[in-house]
Design an enzyme around this catalytic site. Structure first.
Site, mmCIF file in Angstrom:
data_model
loop_
_atom_site.group_PDB
_atom_site.id
_atom_site.type_symbol
_atom_site.label_atom_id
_atom_site.label_comp_id
_atom_site.label_asym_id
_atom_site.label_seq_id
_atom_site.Cartn_x
_atom_site.Cartn_y
_atom_site.Cartn_z
ATOM 1 N N LEU A 160 0.868 -1.179 0.000
ATOM 2 C CA LEU A 160 0.000 0.000 0.000
ATOM 3 C C LEU A 160 0.896 1.217 0.000
ATOM 4 C CD1 LEU A 160 -2.749 -0.942 2.634
ATOM 5 C CD2 LEU A 160 -2.981 -0.948 0.151
ATOM 6 N N ASP A 161 0.535 2.227 -0.784
ATOM 7 C CA ASP A 161 1.399 3.415 -0.836
ATOM 8 C C ASP A 161 1.362 4.139 0.501
ATOM 9 O OD1 ASP A 161 -0.876 5.312 -0.901
ATOM 10 O OD2 ASP A 161 -1.230 4.430 -2.868
ATOM 11 N N VAL A 162 2.233 5.084 0.643
ATOM 12 C CA VAL A 162 2.445 5.736 1.932
ATOM 13 C C VAL A 162 1.197 6.467 2.419
ATOM 14 C CG1 VAL A 162 3.352 7.839 0.865
ATOM 15 C CG2 VAL A 162 4.050 7.247 3.198
#
Length: 403
Positions: free
Chosen positions: A266-268
Site C-alpha cells: 500500500l502506498d504511503v
C-alpha cells in the site's frame, strides 16, 4: 419268642379255616381286625420311650443399638444403623440413610474402574519421570524421512526463511561466497539443503537447525508508513512489529526469530488492511494475479460526486498499457460524522495505484483511501490503526490459502 411263634401259627390256621367258608377275600384291614380280636393267653408289655420335649423359644433380646426401637419393625430384615446429627447438633441413630446421602448417590456419575495394572503403571511413571523415546528401526526412520520430513529447499529460500535477509539479498550473499554448506563454500542459490541435516554458516554464524514457525498477521496500516522491510527505512511498516519480535523468544523458545514482510503493498498515503507473513508460498499465492482475489477500498472524495463520475470510473482507465476496469463502484450514503462523499470501489487486478488512477481519470480529487477487504477477509472494525491480529485457519481460508 416261642410263645410269639405259637400265637402266630394259631392265628394263621384260624384264618385259613375261616377263609374257606367265605368267598369274599380279606384285606389287610380285616387281617388286622381279626388278629386284634383273637384272644391270646399271653400278654405283651411293650413300652416306648417318651418323645423328647421341644425346647422352649427364648425371648428375643432387646435391640442393643437402640433399645427404644421395636424388633417387630425389623422382622426378617437386616438392620444397619446410621449415625446422623440432628438440627440441634446431637448424634442420633436411625434405621434409614440420611436424605443427603440418598441424593448424592442418585446424582453420582458412574464410570469405568481403572485396572490395577494401569494404576500401578501410572503411579510408577509419575515417580520415575518421563521415559526416553523408543528407538525405531532403520526402515521406520526411512519411511518417516521419505513421507513426513520436509523436503530439501533452495539455499536462498532457507536463508530468507531463517531471517538472514530477503530472498534477493540472500542470493547476493551466496554469490559473494559468504555462505558455506557442510564446510564448503556454496555459490549456487538453487542448491537444495536441509537445515536439520546440513551445516550452514553465513558470515561465520551457524544457521539454526529449526526454521521459525509460520506467521500470518493482519495489520491496520496507518498513514505515512512504507510497506518495505529495508533497514534503512525510518518509518517502515516493520517497525510496528518490534514488540512482537521482542516477545518471540518467550512464545517460541528455541526457534529463530522470523523475518516478516508484507503481502503486496500500500502506498504511503493509503491506510487499511495489509497482510504480513514469513511464508513465501503464501505471499506468492495471495499476491499473484491468478488468485483473482477482489480488494475493496473506501475512497473519500473532495467535492461533489455525480452520476457521470461513477460512469467514468466504471469505464476504467489504462495503467501500464493495460485497460483496467473495476468490479463494482458504489456511492455510499452520507453520514453525520462523515460529511464528504465516499465511494466503495472493488478491484481484482491490484495494479500499482489502480484505485487512485480510476478516481483521477474520472475527474475527482481523492482525499483519503482505505482498504477494508481482501478476498473473503474483512478488516476487523475494532482493530485500531497500527495494531495487528494473528489469523486463524478460517481467516486464511477466506484469503484463498489452500495449504
Amino acid at each position: 419268642m416261642a410263645a410269639i411263634a405259637t400265637a402266630v401259627a394259631a392265628a394263621t390256621s384260624a384264618f385259613t379255616s375261616f377263609n374257606l367258608t367265605r368267598a369274599t377275600p380279606y384285606t389287610r384291614r380285616h387281617i388286622r381286625t381279626f388278629i386284634a380280636s383273637s384272644s391270646s393267653p399271653n400278654e405283651f408289655n411293650i413300652t416306648f420311650a417318651p418323645p423328647k420335649p421341644k425346647p422352649k423359644p427364648e425371648p428375643e433380646p432387646a435391640n442393643p443399638i437402640n433399645p427404644n426401637l421395636d424388633n417387630t419393625e425389623l422382622s426378617g430384615q437386616l438392620y444397619i444403623p446410621w449415625i446422623v446429627r440432628d438440627e440441634k447438633g446431637n448424634l442420633t441413630l436411625q434405621s434409614t440413610p440420611p436424605a443427603r446421602l440418598l441424593h448424592d448417590m442418585a446424582n453420582a456419575s458412574t464410570g469405568k474402574k481403572k485396572k490395577k495394572g494401569k494404576e500401578i503403571a501410572s503411579k510408577a511413571a509419575t515417580k520415575v519421570g518421563p521415559t526416553a523415546e523408543p528407538k525405531h528401526s532403520k526402515a521406520a526412520r526411512r519411511f518417516y524421512n521419505e513421507n513426513f520430513r520436509d523436503p530439501p529447499q533452495r539455499l536462498a529460500k532457507v536463508l530468507a526463511a531463517s531471517g538472514v535477509a530477503s530472498r534477493r539479498s540472500s542470493e547476493e550473499l551466496i554469490f559473494q561466497g559468504r555462505v558455506t554448506v557442510n564446510g564448503s563454500v556454496c555459490k549456487t542459490p538453487q542448491t537444495k539443503v536441509d537445515p536439520a541435516r546440513d551445516i550452514i554458516y553465513v558470515n561465520g554464524n551457524r544457521l539454526p537447525k529449526k526454521l521459525p514457525s509460520k506467521v500470518y498477521l493482519a495489520l491496520n496500516k496507518p498513514k505515512g508508513y512504507i510497506c518495505s522491510s529495508g533497514e534503512k527505512e525510518t518509518k517502515s511498516v516493520m517497525a510496528l512489529f518490534d514488540d512482537f519480535i521482542k516477545s518471540w523468544d518467550k512464545r517460541h523458545p528455541g526457534q529463530p526469530k522470523p523475518r516478516l514482510y508484507t503481502v503486496g503493498r500500500l502506498d504511503v498515503a493509503t491506510t487499511g488492511l495489509i497482510i504480513v507473513t514469513n511464508d513465501g508460498e503464501f505471499a506468492h499465492q495471495i499476491s499473484h494475479p491468478s488468485s483473482n482475489l477482489s480488494k475493496e477500498y473506501i475512497a473519500t472524495i473532495d467535492g461533489e460526486v455525480h452520476k457521470r463520475h461513477l460512469i467514468a470510473i466504471c469505464e476504467g482507465t489504462v495503467i501500464d498499457g493495460v485497460h483496467c476496469t473495476p468490479d463494482n463502484v458504489e456511492l455510499l450514503p452520507g453520514q453525520p460524522d462523515k460529511p464528504r462523499p465516499r465511494l466503495r470501489i472493488v478491484v481484482h487486478e491490484g495494479r500499482n495505484h489502480e484505485v487512485r488512477e480510476l478516481v483521477k481519470n474520472a475527474g475527482l480529487q481523492l482525499r483519503a483511501l482505505k482498504r477494508i477487504r481482501i478476498g473473503g477477509f474483512r478488516l476487523p472494525a475494532d482493530l485500531a490503526l497500527g495494531k495487528h491480529v494473528e489469523l486463524n485457519q478460517a481467516q486464511l481460508k477466506a484469503l484463498g490459502w489452500k495449504s
